[in-house]
Design a protein around this motif. Sequence first.
Motif, PDB file in Angstrom:
ATOM      1  N   ALA A 129       0.836  -1.210   0.000  1.00 25.60           N
ATOM      2  CA  ALA A 129       0.000   0.000   0.000  1.00 25.60           C
ATOM      3  C   ALA A 129       0.867   1.255   0.000  1.00 25.60           C
ATOM      4  O   ALA A 129       0.584   2.217  -0.715  1.00 25.60           O
ATOM      5  N   LYS A 130       1.933   1.245   0.817  1.00 30.03           N
ATOM      6  CA  LYS A 130       2.827   2.406   0.874  1.00 30.03           C
ATOM      7  C   LYS A 130       3.521   2.615  -0.471  1.00 30.03           C
ATOM      8  O   LYS A 130       3.647   3.741  -0.946  1.00 30.03           O
ATOM      9  N   ILE A 131       3.963   1.529  -1.096  1.00 36.60           N
ATOM     10  CA  ILE A 131       4.639   1.620  -2.390  1.00 36.60           C
ATOM     11  C   ILE A 131       3.693   2.188  -3.448  1.00 36.60           C
ATOM     12  O   ILE A 131       4.097   2.975  -4.308  1.00 36.60           O
ATOM     13  N   GLN A 132       2.419   1.833  -3.362  1.00 38.50           N
ATOM     14  CA  GLN A 132       1.424   2.326  -4.313  1.00 38.50           C
ATOM     15  C   GLN A 132       0.981   3.750  -4.009  1.00 38.50           C
ATOM     16  O   GLN A 132       0.170   4.313  -4.736  1.00 38.50           O
ATOM     17  N   GLY A 133       1.502   4.344  -2.938  1.00 42.55           N
ATOM     18  CA  GLY A 133       1.193   5.731  -2.616  1.00 42.55           C
ATOM     19  C   GLY A 133      -0.132   5.937  -1.914  1.00 42.55           C
ATOM     20  O   GLY A 133      -0.720   7.014  -2.001  1.00 42.55           O
ATOM     21  N   GLN A 134      -0.578   4.922  -1.212  1.00 40.40           N
ATOM     22  CA  GLN A 134      -1.859   5.011  -0.510  1.00 40.40           C
ATOM     23  C   GLN A 134      -1.843   6.139   0.522  1.00 40.40           C
ATOM     24  O   GLN A 134      -0.858   6.339   1.224  1.00 40.40           O
ATOM     25  N   GLU A 135      -2.948   6.879   0.594  1.00 36.47           N
ATOM     26  CA  GLU A 135      -3.086   7.971   1.553  1.00 36.47           C
ATOM     27  C   GLU A 135      -3.171   7.428   2.987  1.00 36.47           C
ATOM     28  O   GLU A 135      -3.550   6.278   3.190  1.00 36.47           O
ATOM     29  N   ILE A 136      -2.859   8.271   3.960  1.00 36.37           N
ATOM     30  CA  ILE A 136      -2.834   7.861   5.363  1.00 36.37           C
ATOM     31  C   ILE A 136      -4.180   7.321   5.821  1.00 36.37           C
ATOM     32  O   ILE A 136      -4.237   6.292   6.505  1.00 36.37           O
ATOM     33  N   GLU A 137      -5.258   7.970   5.455  1.00 36.31           N
ATOM     34  CA  GLU A 137      -6.585   7.502   5.887  1.00 36.31           C
ATOM     35  C   GLU A 137      -6.909   6.134   5.295  1.00 36.31           C
ATOM     36  O   GLU A 137      -7.514   5.296   5.962  1.00 36.31           O
ATOM     37  N   GLU A 138      -6.497   5.901   4.059  1.00 36.61           N
ATOM     38  CA  GLU A 138      -6.693   4.587   3.444  1.00 36.61           C
ATOM     39  C   GLU A 138      -5.865   3.538   4.188  1.00 36.61           C
ATOM     40  O   GLU A 138      -6.328   2.419   4.393  1.00 36.61           O
ATOM     41  N   THR A 139      -4.655   3.910   4.573  1.00 42.76           N
ATOM     42  CA  THR A 139      -3.795   2.998   5.326  1.00 42.76           C
ATOM     43  C   THR A 139      -4.423   2.670   6.676  1.00 42.76           C
ATOM     44  O   THR A 139      -4.416   1.505   7.098  1.00 42.76           O
ATOM     45  N   ARG A 140      -4.993   3.669   7.331  1.00 46.61           N
ATOM     46  CA  ARG A 140      -5.668   3.415   8.613  1.00 46.61           C
ATOM     47  C   ARG A 140      -6.833   2.448   8.445  1.00 46.61           C
ATOM     48  O   ARG A 140      -7.057   1.580   9.281  1.00 46.61           O
TER      49      ARG A 140
END
Length: 83
Positions: free
Chosen positions: A59-70
């Motif tokens: 997810a981080k590599i794909q540039g996922q936003e912080i809220e999406e990560t949460r």
Amino acid sequence: MTSKTYQKLMRLPEVLDRYPVSRSTLYKQIKQGVFPKPVQISDKSVAWIESEISRILDAKIQGQEIEETRRLISALDNERNRT
């Protein structure tokens, strides 16, 4: 006959090898809800579930936003609690 799939557990040095941040940054991100919590494996030891770490790093590599990560972390916690 069904076979059970076992999760691989990773200790802190292995997590930090895959996600090269400082220990304090890692624990700060756990507290902020943007990195998976470890599981207790003994009185004084914790480990992380490898599949959760892989999903977060993807997810981080794909540039996922912080809220999406949460939301992903929350979903992983829910999956963990169902098993």
